[in-house]
Structure formats: C-alpha cells, structure tokens
Design a protein around this motif. Structure first.
Motif, mmCIF file in Angstrom:
data_model
loop_
_atom_site.group_PDB
_atom_site.id
_atom_site.type_symbol
_atom_site.label_atom_id
_atom_site.label_comp_id
_atom_site.label_asym_id
_atom_site.label_seq_id
_atom_site.Cartn_x
_atom_site.Cartn_y
_atom_site.Cartn_z
ATOM 1 N N UNK A 42 -4.208 11.503 5.242
ATOM 2 C CA UNK A 42 -3.559 10.219 5.497
ATOM 3 C C UNK A 42 -3.773 9.298 4.297
ATOM 4 N N UNK A 43 -2.660 8.768 3.773
ATOM 5 C CA UNK A 43 -2.727 7.883 2.609
ATOM 6 C C UNK A 43 -1.439 7.091 2.563
ATOM 7 N N UNK A 44 -1.338 6.153 1.646
ATOM 8 C CA UNK A 44 -0.075 5.463 1.428
ATOM 9 C C UNK A 44 0.932 6.437 0.843
ATOM 10 N N UNK A 45 2.214 6.118 1.008
ATOM 11 C CA UNK A 45 3.264 7.044 0.587
ATOM 12 C C UNK A 45 3.232 7.326 -0.904
ATOM 13 N N UNK A 46 3.048 6.288 -1.711
ATOM 14 C CA UNK A 46 3.056 6.473 -3.160
ATOM 15 C C UNK A 46 2.047 7.513 -3.636
ATOM 16 N N UNK A 47 0.778 7.379 -3.268
ATOM 17 C CA UNK A 47 -0.203 8.387 -3.677
ATOM 18 C C UNK A 47 0.100 9.783 -3.147
ATOM 19 N N UNK A 48 0.654 9.882 -1.935
ATOM 20 C CA UNK A 48 1.000 11.200 -1.393
ATOM 21 C C UNK A 48 2.088 11.870 -2.222
ATOM 22 N N UNK A 79 3.956 -3.635 -3.088
ATOM 23 C CA UNK A 79 4.128 -2.906 -4.346
ATOM 24 C C UNK A 79 4.829 -1.576 -4.050
ATOM 25 N N UNK A 80 6.022 -1.323 -4.595
ATOM 26 C CA UNK A 80 6.732 -0.080 -4.275
ATOM 27 C C UNK A 80 6.028 1.180 -4.752
ATOM 28 N N UNK A 81 5.140 1.075 -5.718
ATOM 29 C CA UNK A 81 4.420 2.267 -6.176
ATOM 30 C C UNK A 81 3.308 2.652 -5.204
ATOM 31 N N UNK A 82 2.952 1.748 -4.297
ATOM 32 C CA UNK A 82 1.940 2.016 -3.281
ATOM 33 C C UNK A 82 2.553 2.138 -1.893
ATOM 34 N N UNK A 83 3.442 1.241 -1.570
ATOM 35 C CA UNK A 83 4.000 1.114 -0.223
ATOM 36 C C UNK A 83 5.334 1.840 -0.113
ATOM 37 N N UNK A 138 4.710 -13.160 -5.274
ATOM 38 C CA UNK A 138 3.407 -12.490 -5.280
ATOM 39 C C UNK A 138 3.580 -11.038 -4.847
ATOM 40 N N UNK A 139 2.839 -10.126 -5.482
ATOM 41 C CA UNK A 139 2.900 -8.694 -5.160
ATOM 42 C C UNK A 139 1.544 -8.234 -4.649
ATOM 43 N N UNK A 140 1.554 -7.562 -3.485
ATOM 44 C CA UNK A 140 0.333 -7.019 -2.883
ATOM 45 C C UNK A 140 0.549 -5.522 -2.621
ATOM 46 N N UNK A 141 -0.528 -4.744 -2.508
ATOM 47 C CA UNK A 141 -0.358 -3.282 -2.407
ATOM 48 C C UNK A 141 0.496 -2.810 -1.229
ATOM 49 N N UNK A 142 0.138 -3.222 0.012
ATOM 50 C CA UNK A 142 0.803 -2.681 1.195
ATOM 51 C C UNK A 142 1.011 -3.777 2.239
ATOM 52 N N UNK A 143 1.594 -3.386 3.379
ATOM 53 C CA UNK A 143 1.846 -4.338 4.464
ATOM 54 C C UNK A 143 0.607 -5.155 4.831
ATOM 55 N N UNK A 144 -0.522 -4.462 5.011
ATOM 56 C CA UNK A 144 -1.745 -5.136 5.435
ATOM 57 C C UNK A 144 -2.213 -6.190 4.448
ATOM 58 N N UNK A 145 -2.079 -5.915 3.165
ATOM 59 C CA UNK A 145 -2.503 -6.864 2.141
ATOM 60 C C UNK A 145 -1.591 -8.094 2.118
ATOM 61 N N UNK A 146 -0.298 -7.860 2.274
ATOM 62 C CA UNK A 146 0.636 -8.983 2.297
ATOM 63 C C UNK A 146 0.404 -9.852 3.533
ATOM 64 N N UNK A 147 0.128 -9.209 4.663
ATOM 65 C CA UNK A 147 -0.182 -9.973 5.871
ATOM 66 C C UNK A 147 -1.470 -10.775 5.708
#
Length: 361
Positions: free
Chosen positions: A74-80, A178-182, A219-228
């Motif tokens: 289980x990981x973010x889509x970008x790293x997978x 961030x599209x490279x992470x999320x 502002x750019x944050x890694x994923x949904x949780x960070x933006x929230x």
C-alpha cells in the motif's frame, strides 16, 4: 549465484518437480497398475500494489473466501507506478489497484496489462461507459476530481468556475495535491486541460491556467490528507482534492466557529474511476487467481467490503455495479461532469507531471 526473476524461479521449480514426479511414477509402475487423480495446483501468493483505503481489508476478505494469500503493498499511486516502471524487466506485482484510469491506459500502451472482463459482474450504465474497449483493466467504482472544499467559517466567496480561482479573492488561499505523489491529481489537471481544448490544441492553454494559479499564490501539498491538514490549520481556505476525501472531512469534523468544511463541484468535474489491472507477465496460476480477485471486487460481497473498509475515505465512492447503492453520506452525483479519454491523456502523464514539478511546485 545468478539472480533469477520470481517467474523464472517458479518455472525451474516446476521442471524439477515434474522430473521427480516422473521418476516416482516410473518406479511405482512396476508394482501397481492404478494411479491417483491429479491434484489441483496449490495457491500462489498474489502481490497487490494498491492505493485504496480499503485494500488491506479487501485482501483479507478475499483470502478468507478463497484461501489465496494476498500481500498488499500500500502506497500512494505515484510511488507505485515508479516501482512498476523500475521492475519492468522483473515485475514483482500481480495486480495494481488505484484511482485514475489514465495510469492503466499508459500501462496498457506499454503492453503490461492482461486483458480481462469479469463474466460474473454486472455494471450499471456509468460503469459500462468506463470500461476500456480492449478490457485491459476493470473499473471498480468512481469518485470525482476535484471537489473544492472550503472553510465556510472563514470565507464567504464561493467560486462558480475554475477561472474564478485566478481572481484576487482567492490569492494565496488555494491548495491542491502534487500529481507526482497523488494519483487523483493528474486526472484533475488533465480534466482542466481537456476543458481548455487539450485534445485538439494540446496542453499549452492548460499550462497557462495553472501558471496563473501559481501567480495567484497556489500551494502544493503531497496528497489529500496533507491538503486537508493545511485547510484545517488555516494555511489555506480552499482545497482541490478527491471527492471521497472531501466528503470524509465533512463527516469526521464537527463544525466550529473557526472551521466549517463545505464542498462545491465546479463544472466540469472529472470522473475518477478506481480500477484494477493484472500483470501480463504473471504465470497462469497467478493470473487465474488475479482474475478471481477482480471477480470478487465486483461482486456484491466485494463491493460491501469496499463500502465499509474506509468509511470516511475511499469507501465514499459512487457505485458502478448494478444494484449497489451509494452510501447515504454521499451527496447526489454531480450533474455537470466529464469523462476523459484515458488513452489520450495517460501517455501524457509523465510529460505533464514533469512540467508541473519544474514550473508550478
């Protein structure tokens, strides 16, 4: 010692086993005239690369039903996706399950996916519209990208279009992933570019739009949780995130004088299917098991697990399987939405994400 791939090792093991069996059979033939019935092949572990909040509970439920073990990465889509690319000559994955069909279209164009259509699944009209023509992957549900979530305790301005977000009322107040992470974020960017004529005229107009957002203090944050988290702590007042994460926030959070999350969908919101793809390089036993997993995910029992496995997150999807009802916490399905051609936008993901990394972040 030479290093072999898991499939080569499996093949060598099978050859050795066959040789040993042949020797035993030859010896036994002189003393007996009967032979036992062939046994079915033992279950082989599946490796599921996934970025779904319910992936681990789904794997457990599948194993309980079938006896087939599933290892979940289980990981973010970008790293997978980066891992899949790195493992291209020695794949370690059996299945990929993430949000966004553009990623699967790109993998299909590289010849990495095994076509499969579940004969036991019954999709509704929305689900059927999301199936690829070559059946290279299987949609399992859908969310929307993006939902615009905002702090109604602090701001009164509510945008009606994406163009509004470039105005002075929103300067320095907007965040996105961030599209490279999320995984959900590239389809959002592609969706905006699509509205600005991307399929006919390329991505230049879309790049100009996101450059304007940057100039307006994006502002750019890694994923949904960070933006929230940035929204909750007052770093931003508006967030462009996945609909399931936004809806989950309104469910989890008790509104206060300082924080009251509310959601609006701007035209045209982009459908974001979750999907499962099977590694084309799997051996026949693993491929058969992976197909069983797809069947289970699209069954009433599997859909029930998906809807309960992450109740304030990824479980908040709109079903694409017939006779499956959306959870009551979900708002009505947006009336103004678009679907992307994943086979046009998928191969552009690397280009667009690289541009975003170097220009917008």
């Amino acid at each position: 010692m030479p290093r072999y791939s898991r499939r080569v090792l499996a093949a060598l093991t099978a050859v050795a086993a066959i040789g040993a069996l042949a020797a035993c059979t030859s010896s036994a033939a002189s003393t007996t005239s009967h032979s036992s019935a062939p046994k079915s092949a033992p279950a082989q572990p599946l490796t599921l690369y996934a970025a779904e909040g319910y992936d681990a509970v789904m794997a457990k439920a599948f194993t309980q039903k079938t006896g087939i073990p599933v290892k979940v990465d289980d990981d973010s889509t970008g790293p997978l996706l980066t891992k899949i690319t790195a493992e291209k000559n020695n794949p370690q994955w059996s299945m990929l399950w993430v949000d966004g069909d553009t990623a699967f279209a790109a993998l299909d164009k590289e010849g990495l996916l095994l076509p499969y259509q579940s004969s036991s699944a019954s999709l509704n009209s929305l689900g059927t519209s999301l199936e690829p023509k070559d059946k290279s992957y299987s949609p399992t549900a859908t969310t929307v990208m993006a939902a615009l979530i905002y702090n109604a305790a602090k701001v009164t301005a509510v945008p009606k279009t994406y163009a509004d977000l470039t105005g002075a009322a929103y300067k320095g107040k907007i965040g996105m992933n961030d599209p490279s992470q999320s995984g959900p974020t590239f389809p959002f960017i592609a969706g905006v570019m699509n509205q600005l004529g991307g399929e006919k005229n390329g991505v230049a107009a879309g790049e100009s739009y996101f450059s304007k957002l940057k100039s307006n203090g994006l502002h750019i944050y890694p994923t949904n949780g960070d933006t929230l988290h940035a929204l909750e702590t007052g770093q931003i007042d508006y967030g462009l995130i996945q609909s399931s994460a936004a809806t989950g926030e309104t469910i989890k959070v008790k509104a206060s004088a300082n924080y009251k999350p509310e959601i609006v969908y701007l035209p045209q919101s982009t459908l974001l299917p979750s999907a499962i793809g099977i590694d084309k390089a799997d051996n026949p036993v693993v491929a058969k098991e992976a197909k069983e997993f797809v069947d289970f995910a699209l069954s009433p029992a599997g859909q029930a697990v998906m809807q309960t496995g992450d109740p304030s997150g990824d479980s908040l999807f709109w079903p694409i399987v017939s006779n499956v009802t959306a959870l009551k916490q979900l708002p009505a399905f947006p009336t103004s939405y678009q679907t992307l051609d994943p086979y046009y936008w998928g191969p552009l993901e690397g280009q667009v994400n690289s541009w975003f990394d170097s220009t917008i972040k």
